[in-house]
Motif scaffolding. Structure first.
Motif, short mmCIF file in Angstrom:
data_model
loop_
_atom_site.label_atom_id
_atom_site.label_comp_id
_atom_site.label_asym_id
_atom_site.label_seq_id
_atom_site.Cartn_x
_atom_site.Cartn_y
_atom_site.Cartn_z
N PHE A 222 0.82 -1.21 0.00
CA PHE A 222 0.00 0.00 0.00
C PHE A 222 0.85 1.27 0.00
CE2 PHE A 222 -1.69 3.45 2.62
CZ PHE A 222 -2.74 3.85 1.82
N ILE A 223 1.92 1.28 0.82
CA ILE A 223 2.76 2.47 0.91
C ILE A 223 3.36 2.82 -0.44
CG2 ILE A 223 4.91 3.40 1.89
CD1 ILE A 223 4.33 1.94 4.44
N ASP A 224 3.80 1.81 -1.17
CA ASP A 224 4.41 2.05 -2.48
C ASP A 224 3.40 2.66 -3.45
OD1 ASP A 224 6.89 0.93 -1.69
OD2 ASP A 224 6.05 -1.06 -1.97
N TYR A 225 2.19 2.10 -3.46
CA TYR A 225 1.17 2.63 -4.37
C TYR A 225 0.70 4.01 -3.93
CZ TYR A 225 0.84 -1.74 -6.94
OH TYR A 225 1.12 -2.82 -7.74
N ALA A 226 0.67 4.25 -2.62
CA ALA A 226 0.30 5.57 -2.13
C ALA A 226 1.32 6.62 -2.58
CB ALA A 226 0.18 5.57 -0.60
N CYS A 227 2.60 6.25 -2.51
CA CYS A 227 3.66 7.16 -2.97
C CYS A 227 3.51 7.45 -4.46
CB CYS A 227 5.04 6.57 -2.68
SG CYS A 227 5.51 6.58 -0.95
N LEU A 228 3.26 6.40 -5.23
CA LEU A 228 3.09 6.57 -6.68
C LEU A 228 1.89 7.46 -6.99
CD1 LEU A 228 3.76 2.95 -8.01
CD2 LEU A 228 5.26 4.93 -8.19
N ARG B 269 -9.00 7.32 0.86
CA ARG B 269 -9.11 7.67 2.27
C ARG B 269 -7.86 7.30 3.04
NH1 ARG B 269 -13.26 5.06 3.11
NH2 ARG B 269 -12.44 3.20 4.17
N ARG B 270 -7.35 6.09 2.81
CA ARG B 270 -6.18 5.65 3.56
C ARG B 270 -4.91 6.38 3.11
NH1 ARG B 270 -7.85 0.63 5.89
NH2 ARG B 270 -5.78 0.39 6.80
N ALA B 271 -4.82 6.70 1.82
CA ALA B 271 -3.65 7.44 1.32
C ALA B 271 -3.61 8.84 1.92
CB ALA B 271 -3.69 7.51 -0.21
N LYS B 272 -4.76 9.47 2.05
CA LYS B 272 -4.82 10.82 2.65
C LYS B 272 -4.54 10.76 4.14
CE LYS B 272 -7.99 12.64 -0.83
NZ LYS B 272 -9.38 13.08 -1.14
N GLU B 273 -5.02 9.70 4.80
CA GLU B 273 -4.71 9.51 6.22
C GLU B 273 -3.21 9.39 6.43
OE1 GLU B 273 -6.72 6.08 7.56
OE2 GLU B 273 -8.69 7.03 7.65
N ARG B 274 -2.55 8.66 5.53
CA ARG B 274 -1.10 8.47 5.63
C ARG B 274 -0.37 9.80 5.54
NH1 ARG B 274 3.04 7.85 1.92
NH2 ARG B 274 4.87 6.77 2.75
N GLU B 275 -0.78 10.66 4.60
CA GLU B 275 -0.14 11.97 4.46
C GLU B 275 -0.37 12.80 5.72
OE1 GLU B 275 1.89 13.31 1.88
OE2 GLU B 275 1.95 11.14 1.78
N TYR B 276 -1.57 12.70 6.31
CA TYR B 276 -1.85 13.46 7.53
C TYR B 276 -0.97 12.99 8.67
CZ TYR B 276 -4.32 15.11 11.66
OH TYR B 276 -4.62 15.67 12.86
N ILE C 40 -8.78 -3.41 -3.43
CA ILE C 40 -9.69 -2.66 -2.57
C ILE C 40 -10.44 -1.64 -3.42
CG2 ILE C 40 -8.25 -2.94 -0.51
CD1 ILE C 40 -7.14 -0.16 -0.96
N SER C 41 -11.43 -0.98 -2.84
CA SER C 41 -12.16 0.05 -3.58
C SER C 41 -11.30 1.30 -3.68
CB SER C 41 -13.47 0.38 -2.88
OG SER C 41 -13.23 1.08 -1.68
N TYR C 42 -11.54 2.09 -4.73
CA TYR C 42 -10.72 3.29 -4.87
C TYR C 42 -11.05 4.31 -3.79
CZ TYR C 42 -14.39 6.32 -6.87
OH TYR C 42 -15.50 7.09 -7.05
#
Length: 203
Positions: free
Chosen positions: A162-168, A192-199, A185-187
């Motif tokens: 997930f982290i790799d795809y979130a970075c991409l 939501r999880r990618a934005k949570e990670r940035e926060y 997973i759903s987009y």
């Protein structure tokens, strides 16, 4: 034909600063036009600018990198890329932070052995650091839950990728729908999880 000198600079996401690596390249006399900057995960070597650079490299050319983890973070693939570039394409590689990893030098058997050991050690460290990043993320989420932070109902367990795809996604290299499809997973969940990670990175 005169050898060409290139510098490869990599950071994992668009909010990271590559200037330190660029300055190091300039200090070694590498022209800005020959410094390739890529903002992408180092989990593998499927990076557009890196692939374009390796196709351009010819026998006798020299490739500078700041440290071995800027080349990549996958142990086996780093070793394989190093072998391909130095043994098959006959490219010299210089790792600025590790003088022992300078294939321009004429090395005897012992020197070559030492270089190989150092390369394998640093490649291993690069990969384990990436694994620690995944571990720290999981521990951060667990700690947040212990403090009563809620991440929504019935949160699914995401894969380590997930982290790799979130970075991409943050780099604009992949769409949220494509990343979600890769992760199964759903987009909406991915966004939501990618934005949570940035926060979480900000706080």
């Amino acid at each position: 034909m005169k050898e060409m000198i290139y510098g490869y600079v990599r950071v994992s996401s668009k909010d990271q600063n590559e200037e330190r690596q660029v300055i190091a390249m300039r200090n070694f006399g590498i022209e800005d036009s020959h410094i390739i900057i890529e903002k992408q995960s180092g989990k593998d070597f499927l990076r557009p600018k890196y692939l374009k650079l390796t196709k351009k490299l010819k026998t006798g050319d020299i490739l500078f990198i700041k440290s071995i983890d800027r080349l990549g973070r996958n142990y086996d693939e780093i070793i394989e890329q190093w072998r391909t570039l130095t043994k098959e394409k006959h490219i010299s590689i210089v790792v600025l932070d590790m003088p022992l990893l300078d294939t321009r030098k004429d090395q005897d058997l012992i020197g070559t052995l030492i270089s190989d050991i150092v390369l394998q050690l640093l490649s291993y460290v690069a990969q384990t650091e990436r694994e620690f990043i995944h571990q720290r993320q999981a521990e951060g989420i667990a700690a947040a839950k212990a403090r009563g932070v809620h991440f929504g109902p019935d949160r699914i367990q995401l894969s380590p990728e997930f982290i790799d795809y979130a970075c991409l996604w943050h780099q604009g290299q992949i769409s949220s729908r494509k990343a979600a499809q890769k992760l199964g997973i759903s987009y909406q969940t991915f966004l939501r999880r990618a934005k949570e990670r940035e926060y979480q990175k900000i706080i």
